[in-house]
Structure formats: C-alpha cells, structure tokens
Design a protein around this motif. Structure first.
Motif, PDB file in Angstrom:
ATOM      1  N   SER A  52       0.834  -1.215   0.000  1.00 32.81           N
ATOM      2  CA  SER A  52       0.000   0.000   0.000  1.00 32.81           C
ATOM      3  C   SER A  52       0.865   1.261   0.000  1.00 32.81           C
ATOM      4  CB  SER A  52      -0.928   0.011   1.221  1.00 32.81           C
ATOM      5  OG  SER A  52      -0.180   0.083   2.424  1.00 32.81           O
ATOM      6  N   PHE A  53       2.172   1.070  -0.218  1.00 32.91           N
ATOM      7  CA  PHE A  53       3.128   2.172  -0.218  1.00 32.91           C
ATOM      8  C   PHE A  53       3.401   2.572  -1.664  1.00 32.91           C
ATOM      9  CE2 PHE A  53       7.572   3.783  -0.068  1.00 32.91           C
ATOM     10  CZ  PHE A  53       7.428   4.772   0.906  1.00 32.91           C
ATOM     11  N   HIS A  54       3.049   3.796  -2.026  1.00 32.60           N
ATOM     12  CA  HIS A  54       3.083   4.251  -3.419  1.00 32.60           C
ATOM     13  C   HIS A  54       4.182   5.303  -3.608  1.00 32.60           C
ATOM     14  CE1 HIS A  54       1.123   6.526  -6.966  1.00 32.60           C
ATOM     15  NE2 HIS A  54       1.747   5.464  -7.423  1.00 32.60           N
ATOM     16  N   VAL A  55       4.967   5.149  -4.680  1.00 31.16           N
ATOM     17  CA  VAL A  55       6.034   6.103  -5.019  1.00 31.16           C
ATOM     18  C   VAL A  55       5.818   6.548  -6.464  1.00 31.16           C
ATOM     19  CG1 VAL A  55       8.512   6.382  -5.414  1.00 31.16           C
ATOM     20  CG2 VAL A  55       7.702   5.127  -3.408  1.00 31.16           C
ATOM     21  N   GLU A  56       5.847   7.855  -6.690  1.00 31.18           N
ATOM     22  CA  GLU A  56       5.585   8.393  -8.024  1.00 31.18           C
ATOM     23  C   GLU A  56       6.694   9.363  -8.406  1.00 31.18           C
ATOM     24  OE1 GLU A  56       1.848  10.354 -10.496  1.00 31.18           O
ATOM     25  OE2 GLU A  56       1.715  10.091  -8.330  1.00 31.18           O
ATOM     26  N   ARG A  61       7.170  12.148  -4.930  1.00 30.29           N
ATOM     27  CA  ARG A  61       6.597  11.950  -3.590  1.00 30.29           C
ATOM     28  C   ARG A  61       6.348  10.463  -3.341  1.00 30.29           C
ATOM     29  NH1 ARG A  61       6.505  16.194  -0.187  1.00 30.29           N
ATOM     30  NH2 ARG A  61       4.659  15.309   0.815  1.00 30.29           N
ATOM     31  N   TYR A  62       6.261  10.111  -2.037  1.00 32.02           N
ATOM     32  CA  TYR A  62       5.796   8.786  -1.636  1.00 32.02           C
ATOM     33  C   TYR A  62       4.623   8.967  -0.684  1.00 32.02           C
ATOM     34  CZ  TYR A  62       8.362   9.581   2.771  1.00 32.02           C
ATOM     35  OH  TYR A  62       8.817  10.108   3.965  1.00 32.02           O
ATOM     36  N   HIS A  63       3.768   7.940  -0.621  1.00 37.04           N
ATOM     37  CA  HIS A  63       2.620   7.993   0.289  1.00 37.04           C
ATOM     38  C   HIS A  63       2.198   6.570   0.622  1.00 37.04           C
ATOM     39  CE1 HIS A  63      -1.043   9.386   2.226  1.00 37.04           C
ATOM     40  NE2 HIS A  63      -1.706   8.455   1.549  1.00 37.04           N
ATOM     41  N   SER A  70       4.178  10.091   4.331  1.00 42.50           N
ATOM     42  CA  SER A  70       4.358  10.695   3.016  1.00 42.50           C
ATOM     43  C   SER A  70       5.515  11.685   3.076  1.00 42.50           C
ATOM     44  CB  SER A  70       3.084  11.403   2.547  1.00 42.50           C
ATOM     45  OG  SER A  70       2.765  12.474   3.408  1.00 42.50           O
ATOM     46  N   GLY A  71       6.057  12.015   1.910  1.00 45.86           N
ATOM     47  CA  GLY A  71       7.145  12.984   1.866  1.00 45.86           C
ATOM     48  C   GLY A  71       7.900  12.904   0.558  1.00 45.86           C
ATOM     49  N   ASP A  72       9.092  13.527   0.519  1.00 45.69           N
ATOM     50  CA  ASP A  72       9.928  13.530  -0.675  1.00 45.69           C
ATOM     51  C   ASP A  72      11.241  12.812  -0.381  1.00 45.69           C
ATOM     52  OD1 ASP A  72      11.336  15.281   0.918  1.00 45.69           O
ATOM     53  OD2 ASP A  72      11.080  17.024  -0.389  1.00 45.69           O
ATOM     54  N   ILE A  73      12.246  12.994  -1.248  1.00 51.52           N
ATOM     55  CA  ILE A  73      13.503  12.263  -1.056  1.00 51.52           C
ATOM     56  C   ILE A  73      14.203  12.645   0.246  1.00 51.52           C
ATOM     57  CG2 ILE A  73      13.995  11.712  -3.465  1.00 51.52           C
ATOM     58  CD1 ILE A  73      15.596  14.241  -3.700  1.00 51.52           C
ATOM     59  N   PHE A  74      14.115  13.920   0.627  1.00 46.91           N
ATOM     60  CA  PHE A  74      14.779  14.366   1.858  1.00 46.91           C
ATOM     61  C   PHE A  74      14.058  13.800   3.086  1.00 46.91           C
ATOM     62  CE2 PHE A  74      15.293  17.741  -1.365  1.00 46.91           C
ATOM     63  CZ  PHE A  74      16.663  17.657  -1.527  1.00 46.91           C
TER      64      PHE A  74
END
Length: 646
Positions: A52-56, A61-63, A70-74
């Motif tokens: 259920s972990f999505h990366v686009e 972003r990931y969520h 959720s968040g970004d690469i940092f």
C-alpha cells in the motif's frame, strides 16, 4: 546552514525518488509500472503484507495508504535512515553531481530577490492580460481571432498584449513599487550604462506567459504584430528564474494529462501547443524556440517513457527531427525512447487543425514512428548502396551511430535489430534464371518495372499508412481494441477473477491508454481490498475518476451483446471467456509485430519475396477472427447453449 529552495529543487529534478526509496524496499512487480515512474511496495514504515506504499517519480513523492506516511527524497532519508536533514541534502547533492552551495549573507539576499521576482512576473502578466482587452489591444485581438482562438483559450493560457509603447510596463510596475533594477533582473526592461532611459523589452507583441512546473510565471514569449521587426518571436533573456534550455512551455498544464494518458507530445511553438490543446491533446509542450536540449528531454522522459516529437512536415521539420534523434541516442535507456510524428508538408498543427479538424491532428500523433525506424530511414536516405564498396560505409555508419548509445542493454538490442535489417536489405536475389540470381526488375524476367538507371533498392519506400490500411482489412485493429474492452469489462463485472488472472492481466499489452490507466486502478483496488464485488469495485473506480469510461464500456457491452461479460454470467463461464480472450489478444499482438517487421522489410527492400511475406501476414490477420474454436460446455453453467468467443 540554510540551503536555498532552488538548490533543493535542483536535487529533486536530478534524483528520482524511486532510486532513493528503492534501496530500502522491494517493488511489487504486479502493481508497479516502471515505464511511467509508478511504483508500489510494502511500506517500510510499518509492517504489512499487501503493498500500500506508493512512489511516483513524476511528483517526486511517496505515500502510504496504510499508515499515511508521506514525503519527498529528503523526508525519506531523514525518517527512514535517521540522518540529519543537512546530511541528507549533502548526500543527495553528491548523487546529483551538484556542489553544495556556500550560503553567504549575499546569497541569502539573492534568494529573497528571486522570490520577489515571481511577484513581479505575476504583475507583468496581469498588465499584459488587461492590455489585450483594452482599446489598444484591438489589433492583437484581431490576430488571435484570425487564429480562431476563443476567449476561454486566451484566459486558460493567460495570453496578453504588450502595447507599442517604450515605457508602458515600466511605468505600471513603478507605480506598484517595483524598482528599475528588479525590472531589469526579471528581463522586462532593457537598461545599462550606455542606455540613457530604460525601455520595455516587449513592445507591440502578443504575449505568451512561460510558467515553471508549479505554474508560476518565470518568463514571456512575444509574437510580433509588425512585419518589419528583426525577430518574429522574442523570449525573455536568461534570469534568476528562467533558463531557456531547462524549461518546456505548458509543462505545468500538460503534466496531469500526460499522467492520465501515458503520453506527452512535444511540438515546436506556443501556437502549436494551443492547437494541440484545442484538438483534445492537452498533454502537449514545446521547447522555447531552440533545438531540444538534454535537460528538456529529461523533463519529457519524466512524464512518459516514449514522448512523441511532432515536427512540421518540411525540410526544416525533418532536420529538427534528426537533431533530436542525435540528441536522444546516447541517452536511451531500457523502456525510454522517442517516437516521431511529421505533419503534412507545409502545415503546422494550427494549419492542420483549421484545414482538416481535430481528428486529422490526432491521426498524425497516432501514426508516430519509433526512433529506430526514423534512424533507419535517415541512414537509408544518406547513403548510396549501389555496390558492395558503397554498402560498407552504410553499415559502418550504422555501427558507429549505435555505438554511441551509452546503455549496453539498449545498444545490444539495437545491434540485433539493425543487423537483421541490413541482412534483409542486402539479401541475395529473389528470382533465378539459369545459373544467375537476379533482383526483380533486372532483365526481361523482372516482374517489377523500374525506370532507366534505377536500382531496385532506390525505389521509394511504400507509405506506411497505406500498408497499414491494407493490413487493417476486416477490422483487425478495431477488433484488438474491442477485445481489450471486453477483457477489462469482464474483470470489472467479475472482480473475483482479478486475483486469479492478476499476472496475465498486469502483463497484457494494451493499445488503448485509457484502458491501461483503468487496469492500473483496478489492480490498485484489488491490492488494497479483498472480497470486492462488482458494485464495490465500480464505486471505487468512479471515485478514482473513471466514471465516464465505465459508463462507455457498459454502453458498448450492450451493443456487443456478449452475455459472458455481464455480472449475470456464471463465474465458470466468465473465467472460460476471459482465458480465451487473453489468448486471442496475445495472438493479435504477435501478428501486429509481424506486420510491422514485414512492413519494414518491404520498405527497405521492395522485392517480390518481401511483398509476399507481407501478404502472408495480412492473410493470417484476416483469418485470425475465424480461428476461434467452440469451447465444449461454454455457456452451460449460465444455462445457455454452447457459444463461440470472437
């Protein structure tokens, strides 16, 4: 240490989030779509068995739909690897090949100036919009009316007019408290020690705002209304906000459509983009008056694995296509390439839209050729192959070009493909008379007429569109799309079969982009929830934006009158029908590949043998619809007589 936001954005643009997260998770191969930068995995922040972990990559972003992380690469490096934020920035900057900025007080002030420049550009945009509707914008409105651009399009793209006045914008911005130095830094006025009075850069021009991916205006393109000006189109100069080779016009608006369709189209100019938009192709962008750059190509690949480059159908357009091909070849990677579409000679997208309508423009895009085919055609056109000595440089050139591909896997497949084409091109003769082998057209035994001094391999290539038209007899291509819709609708009405056929469904090659997107959403629903019935699956798909497509599928199913698609069919019959349709679809795709190969062989070497090979493929395609066998017992579970699946 304070890091400028622009530096963080540079890192995000260079490092994909999937490459960072992929070090800590294993991607689910059934749900993920690497070609579109779309990935699923079990969440690394909480234990779970269903991904259920999505990366686009497109959004960076990931969520997690389970724990809501959720968040970004940092964020990911800070929260998953436990490193301080600045260490995460330093490590990712090194990965991106960027030196860490030395943030002095002066640089901090420059970053603040950069932020204020966005406000100035927004003020200028509103000024130009107002001037377009004012009395002195009448001529510009007339030009846009001649282009058949409605008011809604002008508003959507925020088109404006720069009046024929050396100080109109300067005076307006000064009244708003903007200093002359800021105006110059934004590229709106021209000033300098040798210029007594600063003056507006854009005068008597239709104005096209250029936006960054977040929709902020960063520059302008101005189209002159007078014929006696040095430059028909004038862009803003390089500024702290605007670097021409790193920007694509309309990318902010095109991204959503590109994600929905899995396609992005690059055309040559502002009006071309707007024409595509009006033709129902909002996924169009354009470089800014120069040849495509590597940075712009990277932006395109971030949106879709095979961008379509659409060029005007003249010598200049073909030259631009070849330049783009040369740029892309060294950068090709698995799953990432280009396709090329050439418009009718003498027409740009706006001309074609006005002359023949939206369907004609969409047909040009749909007929786009793969990069490999364009490369082959370019090499054929540039070489004389009349003798063995002249064929050697031809093959040598191909080998040299392919050697320029950096990725070893892609290079290997290009060598394999092109060596096959060369063997087909220089294959031994087709006809024999006595002990001598002859190509058709030589001597009295030739069956294909040639002009005096014309060699068989110099015959113009048959138009691909005509070959495809011949190959499409009996509605073969229409049948492909019809069967894809039937497969999808069967699984919508019988979601219990989704898990049973998940691998086959996920791997199925589909030709309709909207069905590909619907499949992705169906797989997501199946992964996130078990025990779905048809009604529940429909509700979820409608909530995800597929309502209109589902309605159309249902309407088409009623017209097809295929009973086993419906929810009333017994599961055993639905399963049998689905299995047969998937097998037939795979056969269809295989035949289409054989058709393309036969077309390429005939185009490269128009011999009787290659023509017969193409006819043989067409005959297979024509008879394919009649090869289905009646399946014993099919329909019995639903209380029906035996049926045949077509």
């Amino acid at each position: 240490m304070r890091v400028p936001p622009s530096f963080l954005e540079d890192i995000r643009n260079r490092v994909t989030i999937s490459s960072v997260v992929g070090r800590k998770v294993a991607w689910d191969r059934r749900k993920s779509n690497p070609g579109k930068g779309d990935y699923w995995a079990c969440c690394p922040f909480h234990g779970e068995k269903t991904p259920s972990f999505h990366v686009e990559d497109r959004k960076g972003r990931y969520h997690c739909f389970g724990c809501k992380a959720s968040g970004d690469i940092f964020t990911f490096m800070v929260e998953k690897e436990g490193v301080p934020f600045m260490e995460a920035v330093e490590r990712l900057a090194a990965e991106a090949g960027l030196a860490m900025p030395v943030v002095s007080e002066a640089e901090a002030q420059r970053e603040e100036k950069r932020a204020s420049l966005y406000d100035i550009m927004e003020l200028a945009t509103k000024f130009f919009e107002t001037e377009l509707q004012a009395a002195r914008g009448a001529r510009a409105r007339g030009y846009l009316a001649d282009r058949q651009l409605p008011a809604a399009v002008l508003k959507d793209f925020r088109l404006g007019y720069a009046p024929d006045d050396r100080s109109a914008l300067r005076a307006y911005l000064a009244d708003k408290g903007v200093g002359l130095e800021q105006m110059a830094e934004a590229g709106l006025v021209i000033s300098g020690p040798d210029i007594p009075v600063a003056y507006d850069r854009f005068r008597d021009r239709v104005m096209f705002p250029i936006r960054d991916p977040r929709g902020r205006v960063i520059a302008f393109g101005g189209r002159a209304l007078s014929k006696d000006v040095p430059a028909k189109y004038l862009n803003s100069p390089e500024t702290p906000l605007f670097h021409k080779g790193q920007v694509l016009y309309n990318l902010d608006k095109a991204r959503a459509a590109a994600h929905e369709t899995g396609q992005i189209i690059a055309v040559e100019g502002y009006i071309d983009v707007i024409a595509m938009h009006r033709a129902g192709l909002p996924q169009a962008v354009a470089p800014l008056g120069t040849a495509l750059t590597a940075d712009q190509l990277a932006l395109l690949w971030k949106q879709a694995p095979e961008p379509v480059l659409c060029f005007d159908g003249d010598a200049a357009g073909l030259k631009a296509a070849y330049r783009a091909l040369g740029l892309a070849l060294p950068l090709l990677s698995p799953g990432h390439s280009l396709r090329f579409a050439l418009l009718p000679e003498g027409q740009d997208p706006d001309d074609l839209l006005k002359a023949q309508g939206a369907d004609a423009l969409r047909a040009v895009v749909e007929a786009a050729q793969p990069l490999a085919d364009v490369l082959w055609q370019r090499t054929l056109a540039g070489n004389d192959r009349a003798t063995p000595e002249r064929r050697a440089p031809f093959e040598s050139e191909i080998r040299s070009v392919i050697n320029g591909i950096s990725d070893e896997v892609v290079k290997k497949h290009y060598f394999s493909e092109f060596m096959q084409r060369i063997r087909a091109l220089f294959q031994p003769v087709v006809e024999k008379r006595g002990s001598f082998s002859r190509r058709p057209g030589f001597g009295n035994g030739g069956k294909r007429p040639f002009k005096p001094n014309q060699r068989p391999w110099d015959v113009p290539q048959p138009p691909t569109a005509q070959l495809r038209q011949l190959a499409s007899q009996n509605g073969f291509h229409g049948g492909t799309e019809r069967r894809e819709r039937m497969i999808v609708l069967t699984l919508v009405n019988h979601p219990g079969l989704l898990h049973e056929f998940l691998d086959e469904f996920a791997a199925l090659e589909m030709t309709v982009p909207e069905l590909t997107l619907l499949r992705s959403r169906m797989i997501d629903c199946a992964a996130l929830e078990t025990g779905l019935d048809g009604s529940g699956l429909r509700d979820q798909l409608r909530a995800m934006g597929s309502r209109s497509l589902l309605d159309r599928l249902e309407a088409q199913a009623k017209r097809l009158n295929e009973w086993f698609l419906g929810s009333g069919a017994a599961p055993d019959d639905a399963r049998t029908g689905l299995r047969q349709m998937i097998a037939l679809h795979r056969k269809t795709i295989t035949l289409e590949r054989e058709l393309r190969a036969a077309e390429a062989a005939l185009a490269a070497d128009p011999t009787v043998e290659n023509e017969n090979a193409l006819k043989a493929v067409r005959e297979q395609m024509s008879s394919h619809a009649g090869q289905e066998a009646q399946i014993e017992g099919f329909g019995a579970a639903s209380g029906r007589p035996a049926d045949v699946i077509t």
